[in-house]
Scaffold this motif. Sequence first.
Motif, PDB file in Angstrom:
ATOM      1  N   LYS A   5       0.857  -1.185   0.000  1.00  0.00           N
ATOM      2  CA  LYS A   5       0.000   0.000   0.000  1.00  0.00           C
ATOM      3  C   LYS A   5       0.890   1.231   0.000  1.00  0.00           C
ATOM      4  CE  LYS A   5      -3.870  -1.307   2.909  1.00  0.00           C
ATOM      5  NZ  LYS A   5      -4.474  -1.017   4.199  1.00  0.00           N
ATOM      6  N   PHE A   6       0.322   2.327  -0.466  1.00  0.00           N
ATOM      7  CA  PHE A   6       1.039   3.592  -0.469  1.00  0.00           C
ATOM      8  C   PHE A   6       0.114   4.707   0.001  1.00  0.00           C
ATOM      9  CE2 PHE A   6       2.994   0.944  -3.673  1.00  0.00           C
ATOM     10  CZ  PHE A   6       4.345   1.106  -3.438  1.00  0.00           C
ATOM     11  N   ARG A   7       0.718   5.778   0.436  1.00  0.00           N
ATOM     12  CA  ARG A   7       0.001   7.023   0.649  1.00  0.00           C
ATOM     13  C   ARG A   7       0.829   8.119  -0.008  1.00  0.00           C
ATOM     14  NH1 ARG A   7       1.008   7.959   7.130  1.00  0.00           N
ATOM     15  NH2 ARG A   7       3.168   8.616   6.912  1.00  0.00           N
ATOM     16  N   VAL A   8       0.196   9.257  -0.255  1.00  0.00           N
ATOM     17  CA  VAL A   8       0.840  10.318  -1.029  1.00  0.00           C
ATOM     18  C   VAL A   8       0.663  11.649  -0.312  1.00  0.00           C
ATOM     19  CG1 VAL A   8       0.867  11.516  -3.247  1.00  0.00           C
ATOM     20  CG2 VAL A   8       0.335   9.072  -3.168  1.00  0.00           C
ATOM     21  N   TRP A   9       1.767  12.360  -0.093  1.00  0.00           N
ATOM     22  CA  TRP A   9       1.723  13.715   0.449  1.00  0.00           C
ATOM     23  C   TRP A   9       1.756  14.679  -0.727  1.00  0.00           C
ATOM     24  CZ3 TRP A   9       0.299  16.434   4.359  1.00  0.00           C
ATOM     25  CH2 TRP A   9       0.754  17.745   4.519  1.00  0.00           C
ATOM     26  N   ASP A  10       0.743  15.531  -0.807  1.00  0.00           N
ATOM     27  CA  ASP A  10       0.659  16.546  -1.853  1.00  0.00           C
ATOM     28  C   ASP A  10       1.263  17.825  -1.291  1.00  0.00           C
ATOM     29  OD1 ASP A  10      -0.154  18.634  -3.580  1.00  0.00           O
ATOM     30  OD2 ASP A  10      -1.995  17.577  -4.109  1.00  0.00           O
ATOM     31  N   LYS A  11       2.442  18.187  -1.790  1.00  0.00           N
ATOM     32  CA  LYS A  11       3.154  19.363  -1.282  1.00  0.00           C
ATOM     33  C   LYS A  11       2.418  20.662  -1.595  1.00  0.00           C
ATOM     34  CE  LYS A  11       7.574  17.198  -2.248  1.00  0.00           C
ATOM     35  NZ  LYS A  11       8.805  17.339  -3.052  1.00  0.00           N
ATOM     36  N   ALA A  12       1.704  20.697  -2.707  1.00  0.00           N
ATOM     37  CA  ALA A  12       0.997  21.920  -3.102  1.00  0.00           C
ATOM     38  C   ALA A  12      -0.217  22.175  -2.223  1.00  0.00           C
ATOM     39  CB  ALA A  12       0.574  21.847  -4.568  1.00  0.00           C
ATOM     40  N   GLN A  13      -0.909  21.096  -1.841  1.00  0.00           N
ATOM     41  CA  GLN A  13      -2.120  21.250  -1.034  1.00  0.00           C
ATOM     42  C   GLN A  13      -1.885  20.970   0.451  1.00  0.00           C
ATOM     43  OE1 GLN A  13      -5.438  19.095  -2.655  1.00  0.00           O
ATOM     44  NE2 GLN A  13      -5.119  19.904  -4.695  1.00  0.00           N
ATOM     45  N   ASN A  14      -0.655  20.553   0.801  1.00  0.00           N
ATOM     46  CA  ASN A  14      -0.352  20.173   2.191  1.00  0.00           C
ATOM     47  C   ASN A  14      -1.389  19.210   2.741  1.00  0.00           C
ATOM     48  OD1 ASN A  14       2.030  21.637   2.415  1.00  0.00           O
ATOM     49  ND2 ASN A  14       0.924  23.497   2.959  1.00  0.00           N
ATOM     50  N   LYS A  15      -1.577  18.119   1.992  1.00  0.00           N
ATOM     51  CA  LYS A  15      -2.609  17.152   2.363  1.00  0.00           C
ATOM     52  C   LYS A  15      -2.133  15.736   2.050  1.00  0.00           C
ATOM     53  CE  LYS A  15      -7.506  16.258   1.854  1.00  0.00           C
ATOM     54  NZ  LYS A  15      -8.750  16.630   1.250  1.00  0.00           N
ATOM     55  N   MET A  16      -2.491  14.797   2.933  1.00  0.00           N
ATOM     56  CA  MET A  16      -2.150  13.389   2.756  1.00  0.00           C
ATOM     57  C   MET A  16      -3.325  12.674   2.092  1.00  0.00           C
ATOM     58  SD  MET A  16       0.464  11.401   3.509  1.00  0.00           S
ATOM     59  CE  MET A  16       1.285  12.091   4.950  1.00  0.00           C
ATOM     60  N   TYR A  17      -3.006  11.836   1.115  1.00  0.00           N
ATOM     61  CA  TYR A  17      -4.018  11.066   0.395  1.00  0.00           C
ATOM     62  C   TYR A  17      -3.637   9.597   0.408  1.00  0.00           C
ATOM     63  CZ  TYR A  17      -5.556  15.463  -1.699  1.00  0.00           C
ATOM     64  OH  TYR A  17      -6.024  16.727  -1.897  1.00  0.00           O
ATOM     65  N   LEU A  18      -4.635   8.739   0.304  1.00  0.00           N
ATOM     66  CA  LEU A  18      -4.390   7.327   0.065  1.00  0.00           C
ATOM     67  C   LEU A  18      -4.102   7.153  -1.419  1.00  0.00           C
ATOM     68  CD1 LEU A  18      -7.151   5.690   2.245  1.00  0.00           C
ATOM     69  CD2 LEU A  18      -4.711   5.900   2.746  1.00  0.00           C
ATOM     70  N   TRP A  19      -3.375   6.101  -1.772  1.00  0.00           N
ATOM     71  CA  TRP A  19      -2.979   5.858  -3.151  1.00  0.00           C
ATOM     72  C   TRP A  19      -4.189   5.725  -4.078  1.00  0.00           C
ATOM     73  CZ3 TRP A  19       1.033   6.652  -5.972  1.00  0.00           C
ATOM     74  CH2 TRP A  19       1.151   6.023  -7.215  1.00  0.00           C
ATOM     75  N   GLU A  20      -5.331   5.297  -3.559  1.00  0.00           N
ATOM     76  CA  GLU A  20      -6.525   5.106  -4.371  1.00  0.00           C
ATOM     77  C   GLU A  20      -6.956   6.389  -5.081  1.00  0.00           C
ATOM     78  OE1 GLU A  20      -6.531   4.001  -1.008  1.00  0.00           O
ATOM     79  OE2 GLU A  20      -5.939   2.026  -1.702  1.00  0.00           O
ATOM     80  N   ASN A  21      -6.487   7.529  -4.618  1.00  0.00           N
ATOM     81  CA  ASN A  21      -6.825   8.810  -5.234  1.00  0.00           C
ATOM     82  C   ASN A  21      -5.923   9.159  -6.418  1.00  0.00           C
ATOM     83  OD1 ASN A  21      -8.949   9.773  -3.373  1.00  0.00           O
ATOM     84  ND2 ASN A  21      -7.305   9.591  -1.890  1.00  0.00           N
TER      85      ASN A  21
END
Length: 121
Positions: A5-21
């Motif tokens: 599994k992975f998760r993703v930190w969006d530096k532009a939005q300062n928000k953590m997402y699950l890989w499903e996004n």
Amino acid sequence: MKEIKFRVWDKAQNKMYLWENFRMKVNNGGWEIIPNDNQPTKRDRFEIMQYTGLNDKNGKEIYEGDIVKTDHFQESNIIIWGFHSDHSSYMYQLGWNLWEDVIYEVLGNIYENPELIKASQ
């Protein structure tokens, strides 16, 4: 076998997402990450973190970049992917491997809780 599994930190939005996004597109020998909203993005906008296969004492999944404390050490520590002389594995930033029989507690992560980084060093 551990679940990948992975998760993703969006530096532009300062928000953590699950890989499903997200989805990954391979092209010209490289790859890019595309949010499900199909908005064009630059790859360096995101930090990808993999699940270690371990959960903390509260059932929370432990990922790279998480800041954890354990029943083995007084100080908290950051989870990283590291290399030993003969193998690689998830480990504490201090160099200790993660073990299944240790009790962990996720305190936060390096992106959403940068104030915890000083406490772990």
